[in-house]
Every structure is written in C-alpha cells, then in structure tokens.
Design a protein around this motif. Structure first.
Motif, mmCIF file in Angstrom:
data_model
loop_
_atom_site.group_PDB
_atom_site.id
_atom_site.type_symbol
_atom_site.label_atom_id
_atom_site.label_comp_id
_atom_site.label_asym_id
_atom_site.label_seq_id
_atom_site.Cartn_x
_atom_site.Cartn_y
_atom_site.Cartn_z
ATOM 1 N N GLN A 213 0.852 -1.181 0.000
ATOM 2 C CA GLN A 213 0.000 0.000 0.000
ATOM 3 C C GLN A 213 0.892 1.236 0.000
ATOM 4 O O GLN A 213 1.760 1.377 0.849
ATOM 5 N N LEU A 214 0.689 2.132 -0.959
ATOM 6 C CA LEU A 214 1.525 3.335 -1.051
ATOM 7 C C LEU A 214 0.781 4.590 -0.607
ATOM 8 O O LEU A 214 1.414 5.594 -0.280
ATOM 9 N N VAL A 215 -0.548 4.574 -0.632
ATOM 10 C CA VAL A 215 -1.354 5.704 -0.172
ATOM 11 C C VAL A 215 -2.406 5.200 0.794
ATOM 12 O O VAL A 215 -2.901 4.079 0.648
ATOM 13 N N PRO A 216 -2.786 5.972 1.800
ATOM 14 C CA PRO A 216 -2.276 7.314 2.135
ATOM 15 C C PRO A 216 -0.872 7.302 2.718
ATOM 16 O O PRO A 216 -0.229 8.339 2.822
ATOM 17 N N ARG A 217 -0.382 6.119 3.100
ATOM 18 C CA ARG A 217 0.995 6.020 3.590
ATOM 19 C C ARG A 217 1.505 4.625 3.254
ATOM 20 O O ARG A 217 0.724 3.669 3.192
ATOM 21 N N PRO A 218 2.813 4.477 3.040
ATOM 22 C CA PRO A 218 3.366 3.172 2.664
ATOM 23 C C PRO A 218 3.155 2.129 3.761
ATOM 24 O O PRO A 218 3.386 2.393 4.946
ATOM 25 N N THR A 243 -2.043 -4.310 9.117
ATOM 26 C CA THR A 243 -1.306 -3.373 8.273
ATOM 27 C C THR A 243 -0.045 -2.942 9.011
ATOM 28 O O THR A 243 -0.118 -2.521 10.166
ATOM 29 N N ASP A 248 10.982 4.682 5.121
ATOM 30 C CA ASP A 248 11.477 5.081 3.799
ATOM 31 C C ASP A 248 12.522 4.101 3.261
ATOM 32 O O ASP A 248 12.564 3.824 2.055
ATOM 33 N N LYS A 255 9.833 -0.677 -3.846
ATOM 34 C CA LYS A 255 9.329 -0.091 -5.090
ATOM 35 C C LYS A 255 9.935 -0.714 -6.346
ATOM 36 O O LYS A 255 9.200 -1.065 -7.287
#
Length: 368
Positions: A213-218, A243, A248, A255
């Motif tokens: 999941q990249l949105v709303p946060r990774p 979750t 980062d 990615k």
C-alpha cells in the motif's frame, strides 16, 4: 424410546431415532432407566444426542483422527508441534481410556503433574491444544461436552522460561544488511525489510505486489503466510490480517520489486523467480557467517525493540507485530521497554560519574 422390564428383573432402555436403534442400555433400578430415557429424549430433541458407542473410542485413537483432519489446514511446523506435545505429555493411562470417560478432574490432575517439570506457559499451550482436540470430538459427535473448557492450570507453579531474544541495534542491522547485500545484492536487503517491519518469515514470502500500500501512507497488508515447502495459507499466525507501516528505507527496497509485476505476483522471489525458501536464502546471503550469531527470527525482535525503545506505544507495537494480545508483547519485550524515569535516572548517574575519559564530576572531586 421405551423402558421395559427384562426376564431377569432389570430395566432396559431402547433409544431409537428415525426408526433406527441408536442406543440400548440396561439398569438395575427403574428410576435410573427413566432418568436415562429422559436424558436421551432431551438430547435428541435438542440435536445433542451422542451415540454411546462413539464415546468408547480411546483418547489416543481420537487424537490420531484429529491430527489427520488438521494436516491440510495448518502449517507443518504447527502440526508437528501439536503432535509432539500430545505424544510427550499425554499419559498412556489416559490415552487408553475411552474419550467419554475423561473428566475435567483428570485434566486438572494432569496439569499439576506437568507443572513439576514444565513452565506454566508450556502447560497452558498444551491445554489449548487439548481444548481444540476435544472441541473437534464434540463436533464429530464422539462426546457431548468438552471437559477442557472447565479445566484450569494452577497459578504460582512451574518455572516460566522467558524466550531469549538478541535483537540488533539499528546500526548493527544496517551493517549486517550491507554485508549480506555484498554477498548477494538482490537477496541481502531482505534482512533490512524483516528488521524494520517485524514480519515473520512466512508472512514476508507470501506477500504479493497487491499487498503493498503506497497511499495514504506506505504499508504492507499482511493477510497470508507460507511455511517453507507448504502451500500459501490465507491466514497469519496471529489469526487476522494487519497493516504494517513501511519506513522510507523499506520503500526504497520494495518499489523496484513492484516494477513490471502483476498484482498477484509474489513480491520477494528467488533469482529464478520462485517463492523464497528460508534455508536457501540463508545460504545465498551467507547468514551463518555474517549474521553475528543471530537467528533470522531476531530480525523480528529487532523491529519490535526499535519501536518500543523509540516511543511507539505497546498497543501499536502489538498490532504491527500481529500478536493476539498486548500482554504477549509486554511479556516478550518488557525488559526493552524503558520509561522516562529510567532515562532521567541514568542521566543523573552519568552526571555523577563523569565522562568515560576518567574526568570526575565536581561532586566526586569534592568528596575526594
């Protein structure tokens, strides 16, 4: 149903269901026969009737049937652990008895005996396994009631053995990951992912591209697991999906793995594109030589201790780890959960002792 007097003066109860004889028992006293008839009639009406012959199967035989029924639905490791526990701790005298003869008092006595040489936590796990076993027997109409539900493991006995954990510091984790990556550039970074997310090995290798999941946060959406050599299961060890947020550094690793891949493709794969296997991964990255004496599972402990020592609250850490209760998290990592008062006290001690070069504080010099 019928109650009839026999030629020898006893009272015989015949229990029929849909025209078929399902139970046949004889009593000396008519009142006992009447009570038995009433009990069976009630059981049939409520759908709780259990064929008396079914309960004559030995506990050992039922255990074998239960283990066989679970082989395809649980991981190999769990299946082996349950089988070992039952074989090691279930006395032959109890195992040879009909399952319907096992009483709560028998189990309470067994727990007391086990506590003479085993930790209470071990006995509690054994009780949970027994409860699953007897619960299955109830569903299979072998017995009418699960005697484990009312059994209790005594408190204050046994010696609980705390699991020893050896997490890395953040600096060590990065150094070890660098060493593993130098050995195998594509598989080495897996250590950092495990060390910063706290995922179990089986959860990591079952991740798909769609689980990122990249949105709303990774974050990783963890809902599956896979033991080495076994099929992927749509359940985690904790029993529910969760979750887990991604730092980062983890996003930078993940990615590129998603590029050009379909949503159902596995995220972490071997150089041949197959699901990662634990022993093969360790060999490829030189784990034994480069991991500084740690186990792969210590990477999970590393994530937990990093969170708890840097202000993440216990409930949040429990959720990210997938623990069933916050108590489990606290019991495992209690000695890593320093308080503000600990930090303040240590600062005062250091102020009194002075720095490590040997320079004394003013207070110490005055006392000298």
């Amino acid at each position: 149903m019928s109650v009839a007097k026999t030629a020898n003066g006893r009272w015989r109860v015949k229990v029929k269901s849909k025209g078929l004889l399902v139970a046949d028992q004889t009593f000396v006293l008519k009142r006992d026969a009447d009570a038995y008839e009433a009990k069976q009639k009630r059981a049939l009406l409520l759908g709780e009737f259990v064929d008396p012959k079914a309960g004559k199967v030995s506990l050992t035989e039922v255990t074998e049937m239960w283990m066989g029924s679970r082989a395809a639905s649980i991981s190999t490791k769990t299946h082996q652990t349950e089988g070992y526990a039952l074989a090691a701790h279930l006395p032959t005298t109890l195992g040879n008895r009909p399952i319907s003869s096992i009483r709560t008092s028998d189990l309470d006595a067994l727990y007391g005996t086990m506590l003479h040489k085993l930790s209470r936590s071990t006995v509690m796990r054994f009780r949970n396994t027994l409860s699953s076993l007897f619960g299955w027997a109830v569903r299979e109409a072998l017995i009418s009631k699960n005697p484990v539900l009312e059994s209790r493991v005594p408190r204050g006995k046994g010696q609980d053995k705390k699991q020893e954990i050896y997490p890395y510091s953040l600096a060590e984790l990065r150094e070890v990951t660098a060493d593993l990556t130098a050995k195998h550039p594509t598989l080495g970074p897996v250590a950092l992912v495990l060390g910063l997310t706290g995922l179990r090995w089986g959860e990591l290798v079952a991740l798909r591209v769609r689980d990122v999941q990249l949105v709303p946060r990774p974050a990783f959406r963890v809902s599956r697991s896979a033991s080495d050599g076994q099929e992927v299961r749509t359940v985690t060890k904790g029993g529910s999906a969760r979750t887990v947020p991604l730092a980062d550094e983890v996003v930078a690793i993940v990615k590129p793995l998603m590029a050009g891949r379909g949503p159902d493709d596995l995220l972490f794969v071997s150089p041949r594109g197959e699901r990662l296997n634990g022993p093969n991964w360790k060999r490829a990255v030189g784990w034994t030589a480069l991991a500084r004496g740690r186990r792969e599972h210590d990477l999970r402990h590393t994530a937990a201790t990093l969170w708890l020592t840097n202000g993440i609250d216990l409930k949040t850490a429990q959720t990210w780890l997938g623990h069933s209760t916050a108590t489990l998290t606290a019991d495992t990592y209690s000695h890593w959960m320093g308080t503000d008062s600990d930090a303040a006290a240590l600062a005062r001690i250091n102020a009194v002792l002075g720095d490590h070069t040997g320079t004394s504080s003013p207070n110490l010099r005055a006392e000298g």
